[in-house]
Write a protein that holds these residues in place. Structure first.
Motif, mmCIF file in Angstrom:
data_model
loop_
_atom_site.group_PDB
_atom_site.id
_atom_site.type_symbol
_atom_site.label_atom_id
_atom_site.label_comp_id
_atom_site.label_asym_id
_atom_site.label_seq_id
_atom_site.Cartn_x
_atom_site.Cartn_y
_atom_site.Cartn_z
ATOM 1 N N PRO A 136 1.340 -1.356 -0.260
ATOM 2 C CA PRO A 136 -0.170 -0.076 0.243
ATOM 3 C C PRO A 136 0.581 0.863 0.148
ATOM 4 O O PRO A 136 1.938 1.048 0.819
ATOM 5 N N ARG A 137 0.455 2.269 -0.580
ATOM 6 C CA ARG A 137 0.945 3.797 -1.448
ATOM 7 C C ARG A 137 0.264 4.660 -0.652
ATOM 8 O O ARG A 137 -1.021 4.333 -1.030
ATOM 9 N N PRO A 138 0.647 5.501 0.484
ATOM 10 C CA PRO A 138 -0.391 6.987 0.704
ATOM 11 C C PRO A 138 0.152 8.107 -0.071
ATOM 12 O O PRO A 138 1.103 7.722 -0.733
ATOM 13 N N LEU A 139 -1.176 8.353 -0.105
ATOM 14 C CA LEU A 139 -1.544 9.854 -1.346
ATOM 15 C C LEU A 139 -1.635 10.930 -0.183
ATOM 16 O O LEU A 139 -2.252 10.961 0.742
ATOM 17 N N ARG A 140 -0.799 12.054 -0.393
ATOM 18 C CA ARG A 140 -1.405 12.907 0.647
ATOM 19 C C ARG A 140 -1.803 14.233 0.099
ATOM 20 O O ARG A 140 -1.580 14.039 -1.439
ATOM 21 N N ALA A 141 -2.151 15.227 0.575
ATOM 22 C CA ALA A 141 -3.052 16.465 0.073
ATOM 23 C C ALA A 141 -1.818 17.324 -1.736
ATOM 24 O O ALA A 141 -0.530 17.412 -0.996
ATOM 25 N N GLY A 142 -2.349 17.224 -2.352
ATOM 26 C CA GLY A 142 -0.722 17.864 -3.206
ATOM 27 C C GLY A 142 0.041 16.515 -4.237
ATOM 28 O O GLY A 142 0.123 16.644 -5.099
ATOM 29 N N ASP A 143 -0.155 15.150 -3.882
ATOM 30 C CA ASP A 143 0.197 14.239 -4.301
ATOM 31 C C ASP A 143 -0.673 13.692 -5.531
ATOM 32 O O ASP A 143 -1.512 14.205 -5.949
ATOM 33 N N VAL A 144 0.889 13.344 -6.758
ATOM 34 C CA VAL A 144 0.133 13.492 -8.448
ATOM 35 C C VAL A 144 0.755 11.464 -8.029
ATOM 36 O O VAL A 144 1.609 11.350 -8.010
ATOM 37 N N PRO A 149 5.257 13.357 -5.181
ATOM 38 C CA PRO A 149 4.763 14.678 -3.610
ATOM 39 C C PRO A 149 5.013 15.552 -4.678
ATOM 40 O O PRO A 149 5.142 16.228 -5.391
ATOM 41 N N GLY A 150 4.163 16.150 -4.018
ATOM 42 C CA GLY A 150 3.298 17.567 -4.714
ATOM 43 C C GLY A 150 4.123 18.624 -4.862
ATOM 44 O O GLY A 150 4.157 19.631 -5.615
ATOM 45 N N ALA A 151 5.431 18.274 -3.720
ATOM 46 C CA ALA A 151 6.331 19.338 -3.677
ATOM 47 C C ALA A 151 7.220 19.229 -4.911
ATOM 48 O O ALA A 151 7.949 20.741 -5.403
ATOM 49 N N VAL A 196 -2.382 22.818 -11.830
ATOM 50 C CA VAL A 196 -3.621 21.419 -10.780
ATOM 51 C C VAL A 196 -5.040 22.188 -11.097
ATOM 52 O O VAL A 196 -5.830 22.241 -10.917
ATOM 53 N N PRO A 197 -5.082 23.705 -10.460
ATOM 54 C CA PRO A 197 -5.440 24.245 -9.352
ATOM 55 C C PRO A 197 -7.049 24.588 -11.221
ATOM 56 O O PRO A 197 -7.903 24.872 -10.970
#
Length: 324
Positions: free
Chosen positions: A56-64, A148-150, A157-158
């Motif tokens: 399993p892999r986590p996805l955080r806010a901003g990730d693609v 990662p979002g960074a 995106v927006p």
């Protein structure tokens, strides 16, 4: 055309499927739509991806995240949450027992989920096809890429999120182009990472000699190329080019050209009004018969059979509707 541009040029970038998913926990979706390429942007909230194979892999806010099909996967609020939704080919959406969710989860223009103010917001872009040229690139990707979002700080995106909620004239074309740009930027970012194993032909684009040879072959496949003619264009000897090209790309120049011509032919045959004769001329075959012979030998079906199959697949993709 380089492989990255070829991935999303022509008919392959049309009629991509785009929506905003708005969800409140607990939620879990099993995606088994067999799409060759899907992009997910975590706009708000967090999620987990459970690949068919792998951890399993986590996805955080901003990730693609980029998913290379056709293997299924689960996107969920938590690894322990059982799937409540199944996404089938054609973006048909049901419960695990088969009941349709087309009406129950429709939240308006390209919006789908459980709550219009959901704690989790995702942008989901799905390509029903990517073509033969694109397959050269996708075959080099793992089943799941997470950026990662960074690493991908992009105003796209927006912008894509805002445009997804509009219904102006030409909106589908606008969304396709924005989605294309975001996918290309994501792939460029991924392949530029030092820990990414890029395919030899992709990395060779940076070589001053082999990179030039690749661009010449890719941009002008119809020219009557020989190794000697290609070497002259690149300003090196025939032996030097053949040796360095094979070393960096993994196959001789003419073998690469043969594969590239057939990949282009497969994609050009899918264009409206294309004929075997016109495509043969555009990719460098002396006659329709020569193209047909090579095409069937490598791909196992004739150009006309390929056209019929592609037309049927495109017709099915065009009929897909969110949650339908």
């Amino acid at each position: 055309m380089d492989p990255l541009a070829g991935l999303l040029s022509g008919p392959r970038a049309r009629q991509a499927f785009l929506l905003r998913a708005l969800l409140d926990p607990p939620w879990s979706m099993r995606v088994q739509d067999q799409a060759p390429l899907t992009l997910v942007v975590m706009v708000r909230g967090d999620a987990w991806v459970l690949p068919e194979r792998g951890e399993p892999r986590p996805l955080r806010a901003g990730d693609v995240a980029l998913f290379r099909g056709p293997e299924p996967y689960v996107v969920t609020d938590h690894p322990d949450t059982p799937p409540q939704v199944v996404i089938h080919p054609g973006q048909r959406c049901t419960t695990p027992t088969g009941e349709s969710l087309s009406q129950a989860m429709d939240l308006g223009v390209r919006s789908w989920g459980t709550n219009p103010q959901g704690q989790v917001v995702m942008l989901v872009g799905t390509y029903p096809e990517v073509g033969a040229v694109g397959a050269l690139l996708l075959d080099a990707l793992p089943a799941l890429v997470v950026l990662p979002g960074a690493a991908l700080d992009s105003p796209l995106v927006p912008l894509l999120g805002a445009e997804a909620q509009r219904e102006d004239p030409g909106q589908e074309v606008v969304l396709d182009r924005l989605l294309d740009l975001l996918v290309v930027m994501s792939l460029r970012t991924w392949f530029a990472r030092p820990d990414t194993a890029t395919p030899p032909w992709y990395a060779a684009q940076d070589d001053p000699v082999v990179g030039k040879a690749l661009r010449l072959l890719q941009n002008a496949p119809a020219r009557p190329w020989t190794v000697a003619r290609l070497a002259a264009e690149c300003g090196v000897s025939r032996a030097a080019l053949a040796r360095r090209f094979t070393e960096l790309v993994g196959e001789p120049p003419m073998a690469f050209l043969a594969g590239w011509r057939l990949a282009l032919a497969a994609d050009l045959l899918a264009e409206p009004g294309a004929t075997v004769a016109s495509v043969a001329t555009r990719v460098g075959y002396a006659s329709p018969f020569a193209l047909s012979t090579a095409f069937k030998r490598v791909r196992g079906l004739s150009p006309r059979e390929h056209q019929r199959r592609t037309a049927a697949e495109q017709s099915g993709a065009a009929g897909a509707t969110p949650g339908g």
